[in-house]
Design an enzyme around this catalytic site. Structure first.
Site, short mmCIF file in Angstrom:
data_model
loop_
_atom_site.label_atom_id
_atom_site.label_comp_id
_atom_site.label_asym_id
_atom_site.label_seq_id
_atom_site.Cartn_x
_atom_site.Cartn_y
_atom_site.Cartn_z
N GLY A 142 0.79 -1.23 0.00
CA GLY A 142 0.00 0.00 0.00
C GLY A 142 0.82 1.28 0.00
O GLY A 142 0.28 2.36 -0.18
N CYS A 144 -26.45 -12.10 -20.29
CA CYS A 144 -26.09 -13.41 -19.75
C CYS A 144 -26.81 -13.71 -18.45
O CYS A 144 -26.56 -14.72 -17.81
CB CYS A 144 -24.59 -13.53 -19.55
SG CYS A 144 -23.99 -12.64 -18.09
N CYS A 151 -27.84 -9.12 -15.79
CA CYS A 151 -27.27 -8.72 -17.08
C CYS A 151 -28.28 -9.07 -18.18
O CYS A 151 -28.83 -10.16 -18.21
CB CYS A 151 -25.95 -9.46 -17.32
SG CYS A 151 -25.32 -9.26 -19.00
N CYS A 174 -23.07 -6.79 -18.41
CA CYS A 174 -21.81 -6.96 -17.69
C CYS A 174 -20.78 -5.99 -18.26
O CYS A 174 -20.64 -5.85 -19.48
CB CYS A 174 -21.25 -8.36 -17.89
SG CYS A 174 -22.25 -9.68 -17.20
N CYS A 210 -19.02 -12.04 -19.56
CA CYS A 210 -20.36 -12.09 -20.15
C CYS A 210 -20.39 -13.07 -21.33
O CYS A 210 -21.28 -13.91 -21.44
CB CYS A 210 -20.75 -10.69 -20.61
SG CYS A 210 -22.51 -10.49 -20.92
ZN LIG Z 1 -23.42 -10.53 -18.80
#
Ligand SMILES: [Zn+2]
Ligand SMILES: Nc1ncnc2c1ncn2[C@@H]1O[C@H](COP(=O)(O)OP(=O)(O)O)[C@@H](O)[C@H]1O
Ligand SMILES: [Mg+2]
Lengths: 265, 298
Positions: free
Chosen positions: B31, B243, B240, B265, B271
């Protein structure tokens, strides 16, 4: 007024021992020693350039002294030399047990951040993690410094000069510090606004038993707020004593001059 | 053909060693922003030259590279960077997350869970999470050194005061390994939980600002929040349209000028893989590529 018995029984909060500071050939502060007790308000007065701000920065650890040292009694009761504190300790002290009110509010506030966050910042810095409680505490503090809580989400750049100073005070006091440094906190304000701010400061200082070191070139401010006065000239403290004594019956010719030229007879 | 006029992966070996040293240091201090001598790359800064330099420094001939931009493998930026390394390093490239060994990204973490043999390289525009409230670099460095992070909560406080909730949706600050507060680059906060305890190494490169930072594998990454306003990864509440995934980050795509829209997506590889595996959304009959691309770029 100061309760002398209580002061004598107490340990000093801050002790300066022979501190000096030079900028090249300018001796801005020379051989200053004094002790400040809990709840005591000390005014540092003197004309412009006499070394007041330099002394305040030395006392608050923002400047390193060329000679001498400053010790502060921490909340655990142990007196520590400021120069021996690590940076993390010093910064922690600075945002918990100390406050610093600047003449220019832009130096002491985040001008683009809401008033609530300005007050809440110190709480968040010490680990407060509950939004509702932070906001409630900020709101309480705005009330205490006479700022309408309806303005809690407004940024200080939308505030008047007097409100900015009161916000700065709230931002500093929220962690209940024991010592607050102030550098000309009423400077640049209208007379009526000054008077209101002074009244507020006076009552907060009494209520919270704050120790204050306030730098001012305005003797009226010193008279209204402080228990004790130090008069500076050319980097030296030339006279010190109880405020009424020094202002009503100055021993030093320089102080006599200051008093006569600034205070009405 | 002639031998190429540049070294493997474009940068010379000395520069790559310098960048690798910065990367190693970054991994050693999770970090923490490590300064490095960022080089000019043959592309504009906005294209992720920090990420490109990190990728160039870690790439080997056997690596398989995937480049995504906003989750898509097919934007101009993603294609250019992929072609750049295919040409300068001769490495194989892919769009399939699970086949890649190095994934350079702008704005997203793939939906497919990453594994130990993968490195995710982020392109970072602004690495300093404290800059929003504290523009002085000397001061922000000190704040990091002393772990003084109250200011980060000031920013979240402001969000809640203004919007009633933590409205920060991208570049949502995290604390890495219980020590450094880090800006996860402009990824949506939806992706923040994927950074936590991730098996893959995560490297962040900021070219213009000359900083590299890292999250080593299996490191704790916590999104900052308040007790009474806990962190919540945001996602449009819809499956989505292509999909039917209910767990992926969605882009909102305007489909016409009459207010028509659909959610698909953002991770195109995810997707497409789901569609290939037989998952179908409400609009999956439509030719996916044209429609989605038309929406994004058109
Ligand atoms: Zn998708
Ligand atoms: N950072 C600095 N560098 C050089 N000279 C300084 C600095 N700060 C203050 N001084 C000088 O020190 C003297 C005291 O200044 P200062 O403490 O600001 O006085 P006051 O606050 O009483 O007006 C002045 O001569 C000023 O010019
Ligand atoms: Mg001054």
């Amino acid at each position: 007024m100061v309760d002398q018995a209580a002061l004598e029984n107490d340990q000093p909060l801050l002790v300066a021992t022979s501190i000096s500071k030079s900028f090249g050939r300018i001796a801005a502060c020379r051989d200053v020693s004094f002790a400040l007790y809990p709840g005591e308000v000390l005014a540092i007065v003197g004309e412009s350039g006499s070394g007041k701000s330099t002394l305040l920065q030395l006392l608050s650890g923002q400047l390193a002294a060329s000679a001498g040292h400053v010790s502060y009694r921490m909340r655990d009761g142990v007196a520590r030399d400021l120069a021996s504190l690590g940076e993390a300790e010093r910064r922690f002290l600075y945002r918990t047990d100390w406050g610093f009110v600047h003449q220019d509010p832009a130096q002491g506030l985040r001008m683009a951040v809401s008033a609530g966050a300005n007050v809440g910042e110190r709480l968040m810095a010490v680990g407060w993690n509950h939004y509702g409680r932070i906001r409630e505490t900020a709101s309480d503090w705005l009330t205490r410094v006479e700022i309408d809580t309806a303005r809690i989400d407004d940024a200080p750049r939308t505030y008047s000069g007097g409100m900015r100073q009161r916000l700065q005070i709230a931002r500093n006091l929220v962690t209940e510090p024991r010592l607050v440094f102030m550098d000309e906190p009423t400077g640049g304000l209208d007379v009526s606004v000054q008077a209101r701010l002074l009244d507020l400061l006076r009552s907060l200082v009494a209520e919270l038993q704050l120790a204050v070191i306030i730098v001012t070139h305005d003797l009226a401010v010193a008279r209204l707020l402080s228990h004790r006065v130090m008069v500076m000239k050319g980097g030296r403290v030339i006279e010190t004593g109880l405020t009424d004594q020094v202002l009503d019956d100055p021993r030093e010719p320089y102080t006599q001059l200051l008093v006569s030229s600034i205070l009405p007879p | 053909m002639n031998a190429p006029a540049y070294n493997f992966a474009y940068l010379d070996e000395q520069t790559k060693r310098m960048i690798r040293r910065a990367i190693l240091k970054a991994i050693a201090i999770p970090g923490y922003q490590v300064p490095f001598a960022s080089r000019e790359m043959p592309m504009p800064y906005g294209w992720g030259t920090g990420g490109v330099q990190v990728t160039a420094a870690i790439l080997g001939p056997a690596d398989v590279l995937k480049v995504i931009d906003q989750g898509s493998d097919d934007t101009t930026n993603a294609i250019s960077i992929r072609k750049f390394f295919a040409k300068t390093a001769g490495v194989a490239t892919t769009t399939a997350t699970e086949d890649a060994t190095v994934i350079q990204t702008r704005h997203r973490i793939p939906e497919t869970a990453l594994s130990e043999n993968q490195v995710l390289v982020y392109q970072v525009p602004i690495p300093e999470p404290l800059r929003f409230l504290e523009p002085r670099e000397t001061e922000t460095r000190r704040m990091h050194a002393l772990a003084e992070y109250g200011l980060m909560h000031v920013k979240l406080y402001e969000d809640i005061a203004r919007f009633g909730h933590i409205a920060t949706a991208y570049a949502y600050p995290v604390k890495v390994n219980a020590r450094y507060v880090m800006d996860p680059s402009p990824t949506p906060k939806f992706d923040n939980p994927k950074m936590d305890n991730c098996p893959a190494l995560q490297l962040f490169g900021a070219g213009r600002e000359k900083r590299i930072y890292a999250i080593p594998p299996y490191t704790q990454v916590v999104s900052l929040d308040f007790d009474d306003h806990p962190f919540e990864p945001y996602r449009f509440n819809a499956p989505c349209a292509l999909c039917a995934a209910e767990d992926s980050y969605l882009d909102e795509i305007v489909t016409d000028d009459k207010g028509g829209r659909m959610f698909v997506c953002s991770d195109t590889d995810y997707c497409e893989s789901r569609q290939a595996a037989g998952h179908h959304g409400s609009l999956s009959a439509a030719p996916y590529k044209e429609k989605a691309q038309g929406g994004i770029n058109g």
